[in-house]
Design a protein around this motif. Structure first.
Motif, PDB file in Angstrom:
ATOM      1  N   LEU A 142       0.825  -1.204   0.000  1.00 23.25           N
ATOM      2  CA  LEU A 142       0.000   0.000   0.000  1.00 23.25           C
ATOM      3  C   LEU A 142       0.864   1.261   0.000  1.00 23.25           C
ATOM      4  O   LEU A 142       0.638   2.187  -0.788  1.00 23.25           O
ATOM      5  CB  LEU A 142      -0.920  -0.015   1.226  1.00 23.25           C
ATOM      6  CG  LEU A 142      -1.840   1.192   1.411  1.00 23.25           C
ATOM      7  CD1 LEU A 142      -2.845   1.274   0.272  1.00 23.25           C
ATOM      8  CD2 LEU A 142      -2.561   1.109   2.749  1.00 23.25           C
ATOM      9  N   ILE A 143       1.879   1.296   0.859  1.00 23.83           N
ATOM     10  CA  ILE A 143       2.733   2.482   0.938  1.00 23.83           C
ATOM     11  C   ILE A 143       3.633   2.593  -0.293  1.00 23.83           C
ATOM     12  O   ILE A 143       3.911   3.702  -0.778  1.00 23.83           O
ATOM     13  CB  ILE A 143       3.548   2.447   2.238  1.00 23.83           C
ATOM     14  CG1 ILE A 143       2.601   2.554   3.443  1.00 23.83           C
ATOM     15  CG2 ILE A 143       4.571   3.580   2.279  1.00 23.83           C
ATOM     16  CD1 ILE A 143       3.279   2.446   4.782  1.00 23.83           C
ATOM     17  N   LEU A 144       4.081   1.450  -0.823  1.00 26.19           N
ATOM     18  CA  LEU A 144       4.882   1.497  -2.047  1.00 26.19           C
ATOM     19  C   LEU A 144       4.087   2.105  -3.197  1.00 26.19           C
ATOM     20  O   LEU A 144       4.572   2.970  -3.940  1.00 26.19           O
ATOM     21  CB  LEU A 144       5.357   0.092  -2.409  1.00 26.19           C
ATOM     22  CG  LEU A 144       6.427  -0.524  -1.500  1.00 26.19           C
ATOM     23  CD1 LEU A 144       6.701  -1.965  -1.902  1.00 26.19           C
ATOM     24  CD2 LEU A 144       7.719   0.299  -1.548  1.00 26.19           C
ATOM     25  N   VAL A 145       2.839   1.670  -3.351  1.00 25.02           N
ATOM     26  CA  VAL A 145       1.989   2.206  -4.422  1.00 25.02           C
ATOM     27  C   VAL A 145       1.663   3.670  -4.175  1.00 25.02           C
ATOM     28  O   VAL A 145       1.591   4.468  -5.118  1.00 25.02           O
ATOM     29  CB  VAL A 145       0.691   1.370  -4.530  1.00 25.02           C
ATOM     30  CG1 VAL A 145      -0.298   2.021  -5.491  1.00 25.02           C
ATOM     31  CG2 VAL A 145       1.016  -0.032  -4.995  1.00 25.02           C
ATOM     32  N   MET A 146       1.504   4.054  -2.905  1.00 23.90           N
ATOM     33  CA  MET A 146       1.192   5.445  -2.573  1.00 23.90           C
ATOM     34  C   MET A 146       2.280   6.388  -3.047  1.00 23.90           C
ATOM     35  O   MET A 146       2.001   7.524  -3.451  1.00 23.90           O
ATOM     36  CB  MET A 146       1.012   5.569  -1.054  1.00 23.90           C
ATOM     37  CG  MET A 146       0.491   6.908  -0.583  1.00 23.90           C
ATOM     38  SD  MET A 146       0.327   6.956   1.204  1.00 23.90           S
ATOM     39  CE  MET A 146       2.040   7.163   1.690  1.00 23.90           C
ATOM     40  N   GLY A 147       3.532   5.942  -3.021  1.00 21.04           N
ATOM     41  CA  GLY A 147       4.613   6.788  -3.480  1.00 21.04           C
ATOM     42  C   GLY A 147       4.675   6.906  -4.996  1.00 21.04           C
ATOM     43  O   GLY A 147       5.042   7.952  -5.534  1.00 21.04           O
ATOM     44  N   VAL A 148       4.292   5.837  -5.709  1.00 19.65           N
ATOM     45  CA  VAL A 148       4.404   5.823  -7.170  1.00 19.65           C
ATOM     46  C   VAL A 148       3.173   6.441  -7.828  1.00 19.65           C
ATOM     47  O   VAL A 148       3.279   7.137  -8.841  1.00 19.65           O
ATOM     48  CB  VAL A 148       4.603   4.375  -7.665  1.00 19.65           C
ATOM     49  CG1 VAL A 148       4.640   4.318  -9.192  1.00 19.65           C
ATOM     50  CG2 VAL A 148       5.887   3.789  -7.092  1.00 19.65           C
TER      51      VAL A 148
ATOM     52  N   ARG B 185      -3.131   5.783 -19.066  1.00 23.53           N
ATOM     53  CA  ARG B 185      -2.066   4.844 -19.438  1.00 23.53           C
ATOM     54  C   ARG B 185      -0.731   5.435 -19.025  1.00 23.53           C
ATOM     55  O   ARG B 185      -0.513   6.636 -19.167  1.00 23.53           O
ATOM     56  CB  ARG B 185      -2.080   4.565 -20.937  1.00 23.53           C
ATOM     57  CG  ARG B 185      -1.041   3.554 -21.410  1.00 23.53           C
ATOM     58  CD  ARG B 185      -1.176   3.251 -22.888  1.00 23.53           C
ATOM     59  NE  ARG B 185      -2.401   2.496 -23.198  1.00 23.53           N
ATOM     60  CZ  ARG B 185      -3.479   3.015 -23.737  1.00 23.53           C
ATOM     61  NH1 ARG B 185      -3.507   4.316 -24.054  1.00 23.53           N
ATOM     62  NH2 ARG B 185      -4.535   2.275 -23.987  1.00 23.53           N
ATOM     63  N   ALA B 186       0.173   4.590 -18.524  1.00 20.18           N
ATOM     64  CA  ALA B 186       1.468   5.089 -18.068  1.00 20.18           C
ATOM     65  C   ALA B 186       2.566   4.118 -18.451  1.00 20.18           C
ATOM     66  O   ALA B 186       2.331   2.923 -18.658  1.00 20.18           O
ATOM     67  CB  ALA B 186       1.459   5.286 -16.556  1.00 20.18           C
ATOM     68  N   ASP B 187       3.774   4.654 -18.547  1.00 14.34           N
ATOM     69  CA  ASP B 187       4.975   3.854 -18.788  1.00 14.34           C
ATOM     70  C   ASP B 187       5.752   3.815 -17.466  1.00 14.34           C
ATOM     71  O   ASP B 187       6.375   4.804 -17.072  1.00 14.34           O
ATOM     72  CB  ASP B 187       5.808   4.486 -19.904  1.00 14.34           C
ATOM     73  CG  ASP B 187       7.070   3.674 -20.203  1.00 14.34           C
ATOM     74  OD1 ASP B 187       7.272   2.629 -19.542  1.00 14.34           O
ATOM     75  OD2 ASP B 187       7.855   4.099 -21.070  1.00 14.34           O
ATOM     76  N   LEU B 188       5.699   2.686 -16.780  1.00 15.67           N
ATOM     77  CA  LEU B 188       6.319   2.579 -15.465  1.00 15.67           C
ATOM     78  C   LEU B 188       7.818   2.805 -15.535  1.00 15.67           C
ATOM     79  O   LEU B 188       8.420   3.400 -14.624  1.00 15.67           O
ATOM     80  CB  LEU B 188       6.007   1.207 -14.854  1.00 15.67           C
ATOM     81  CG  LEU B 188       6.255   1.052 -13.357  1.00 15.67           C
ATOM     82  CD1 LEU B 188       5.415   2.045 -12.557  1.00 15.67           C
ATOM     83  CD2 LEU B 188       5.940  -0.379 -12.919  1.00 15.67           C
TER      84      LEU B 188
END
Length: 663
Positions: free
Chosen positions: A400-406, A414-417
């Motif tokens: 959850l916190i990892l995704v919150m930062g990204v 649409r995004a390019d990670l």
């Protein structure tokens, strides 16, 4: 006479709630504007009448009117004035009156500030608010009337529970109720939208400010309750996975998911059915908390009542509200148009993953809280405590916190990670620095402490990395960056503050959970105890008398080597009327740690006392981070784009030669 006025005001409030919950619905279905407009004065009148009842009940407590049963059971003539006033809601009946003040207040606020809401939707939203008010007012008048008289009146009362005779009672329940009841507006918007068959970006924009108010209030209420338990109960901890603590955490988790889901509805016209469902379930979880503390199904320091009849009435109310709304959802959800599509790797995708993790976390807490109660009803006793929650929670909190930062760096649709992650390089570097600091200061074990330190730094640094990216910090002249920062919407700053506040709070949780130092021993006057590099000395213990209690007060001197750090007083109080002991912890706090002492019982020979001493690293950050989160919510709420009923200003078109020629 004044209590009778309060009682009569509640009856009038019920009649107004019935009008508010019926005529606007009929008017909206028939297109009758006059009937729809009845909702506004009915909402105002209900709020006025309940406010009058609350003032009458407060007056009874202030003047110690012991002809009222609720005053007898929860007050005493010697009680300090602060606790006479806060004692109004320190009991079942009074807390329901406060709950209704909040509920009717939100209805009146929607009536006053929802100027841009279409008349039919506004009438239905206020109608649902009125029906919820009918349920609670009936419950109050039939089972929990706060104005019941007792004849003859006793000379004095039984006093308020000593654990509640604390300034925390003046602030914790009102904020908690403001959060619980605030989600009723989201519930009403969801039900109104289902009846109307319309959920669109405008609906998401109307919904979001009310969810934000409720979320910020509930955050503050939970933080205050945690702080209250930390210093009042003398347990040395800030969270104990008590069932009623969990009852406040569950709507917070669901409400956080709802807040993010409403953003997707507003920005991308997607996740409509999920947002509706979350609005219903968040309020349902708020009602479930009300049921737990008033039903007698559990024993807790938070419980208000142990009357099964009252619990049954609340359960019926819960089933009617939630069952009816879910039935409506099942009947009308298929009519909602599907919004914009998006790729899994996108800002919408990150918000969906965020909501899934929050929802699963809520389900985990729900199962751990209710499973013992359900099995106990069938004769099987089990205990679900901290080990269960502490084991499962990290598996959900870490992603959850990892995704919150990204997530904030991802574009919509649409995004390019691969192109996004390098922009988080500075945040990742600072996260590594935080992990290395924790490794240097506290060693490699426990490993989860290092993970927690990294997550805290990632959440904090990621929040401001997104701001730095938006203002192009260090990529353009500093003056230009500052100009960009000043022109950023307040909502962007509010989001960054809220995410950074969570990072600060996580750091506090990690510090006090993994690096706590504790010493429990018998100390006599003059004894010294070393702890975490400090020395605690018990200087004296004396008996003192307070307004309505007697106390043993232990004075401790804390030194760091030869340097005096602080002198603190820990108390053990005895309330003779309630015949109950309480502890008052002594706490010396700095920004980076707390030094904490609790004076326990005397030894059998009367020469010593059982003393508990703690060193809590980073624990103040829990509440500081919570305050930062609330400030972030309020800052977002102040954004003109999020204020209810305030249209967004648009720049006037430039009138050039071509435009003038066209005219």
């Amino acid at each position: 006479m004044i209590p009778e006025i309060g009682h009569y005001a509640l009856v009038l409030a019920l009649l107004m709630a019935v009008v508010q919950g019926t005529l606007p619905f009929v008017g909206a279905s028939r297109g009758n504007v006059a009937w729809m407009e009845v909702a506004r004065p009915a909402a105002y009148g209900q709020f006025l009448m309940i406010g009058l009842a609350f003032v009458a009940l407060t007056w009874a407590f202030v003047v110690s009117d012991f002809s009222l049963q609720v005053v007898i059971q929860n007050s005493h003539s010697l009680k300090p004035m602060l606790y006479k006033v806060s004692g109004v809601w320190g009991n079942h009946e009074g807390s329901l009156v406060l709950w209704m003040v909040m509920l009717s207040g939100f209805g009146a606020a929607v009536a006053a500030f929802g100027r841009n809401i279409p008349p039919t939707l506004k009438a239905r939203v206020l109608g649902v608010q009125g029906l919820v008010g009918v349920g609670f007012l009936l419950f109050m008048l039939l089972t929990s009337n706060p104005f019941v008289r007792v004849f003859p009146a006793p000379a004095d009362g039984n006093d308020l529970n000593p654990l509640l005779q604390d300034p925390g009672l003046a602030f914790h329940p009102p904020f908690l109720y403001l959060g619980y009841v605030g989600f009723s507006v989201a519930f009403s918007f969801a039900a109104g939208a289902l009846i109307e068959g319309r959920v669109d970006p405008a609906w998401g924009r109307w919904l979001r400010p009310w969810v934000l108010i409720a979320w910020a209030s509930l955050t503050m209420g939970i933080a205050m309750g945690s702080w209250w338990a930390y210093y009042e109960l003398g347990w040395g901890g800030w969270w104990f996975w008590d069932p009623v603590e969990n009852a406040s955490l569950m709507p917070w988790l669901a409400g956080t998911a709802l807040l993010h889901s409403a953003i997707v509805v507003e920005k991308r016209d997607a996740l409509k059915t999920w947002t509706i469902l979350l609005a219903v379930l968040t309020f349902a979880l708020s009602l479930m908390g009300t049921f737990l503390v008033r039903s007698g199904v559990l024993t807790s320091v938070h419980a208000f009542a142990v009357d099964p009849a009252r619990g049954t009435a609340i359960l019926i109310l819960l089933l009617l509200a939630v069952g009816g709304s879910l039935l409506l959802y099942a009947m009308r959800a298929h009519t909602l148009k599907v919004g914009g599509v998006f790729a899994p790797v996108s800002r919408e995708g990150a918000l969906v993953l965020n909501n899934l993790l929050l929802s699963v976390s809520c389900a985990v807490v729900l199962i751990g809280t209710l499973m013992p109660l359900v099995l106990d009803a069938f004769g099987h006793k089990i205990s679900v405590g901290a080990p269960y929650f502490n084991f499962i929670t990290p598996f959900l909190a870490i992603p959850l916190i990892l995704v919150m930062g990204v997530g904030p760096f991802l574009p919509w649709k649409r995004a390019d990670l691969g192109a996004v992650l390098p922009r988080l390089g500075v945040a990742a570097l600072l996260t590594v620095v935080a992990i290395l600091w924790a490794l240097w200061a506290h060693g490699v074990k426990p490993v989860m402490a290092l993970v927690g330190a990294g997550l805290a730094a990632w959440a904090f640094c990621g929040a401001f990395a997104e701001i730095a990216e938006r203002i192009k910090l260090f990529r353009i002249p500093l003056g230009d960056s500052l100009s960009r920062a000043a022109s950023l919407p307040r909502g962007a700053w509010g989001t960054a503050l809220a995410h950074a506040g969570l990072g600060i709070a996580v750091a506090g949780m990690v510090g006090t959970s993994f690096w706590l130092s504790e010493e429990i021993r018998v100390m006599k006057v003059g004894d010294q105890t070393p702890l975490a590099g400090y020395t605690f000395t018990l200087d004296k213990v004396e008996e003192l008398r307070g307004p309505n209690y007697v106390t043993e007060t232990g004075t401790f001197t804390i030194r760091d080597g030869d340097d005096l750090v602080a002198t603190i007083d820990a108390e053990q109080r005895w309330y003779p009327v309630a015949k109950m002991k309480t502890t008052e912890a002594a706490i010396h706090t700095t920004f980076v740690s707390d030094l904490y002492a609790v004076l326990g019982d005397r030894t059998e020979d009367g020469t010593g006392w059982v003393v508990r001493l703690y060193h809590h690293p980073l624990v103040p950050w829990i509440w500081f981070g919570s305050i930062v989160m609330v400030l972030g919510g309020l800052l977002s709420l102040s954004d003109r784009r999020l204020r209810v009923g305030v249209p967004q200003k648009r720049a006037a078109p430039v009138r050039g030669p071509v435009a003038q020629a066209a005219e």
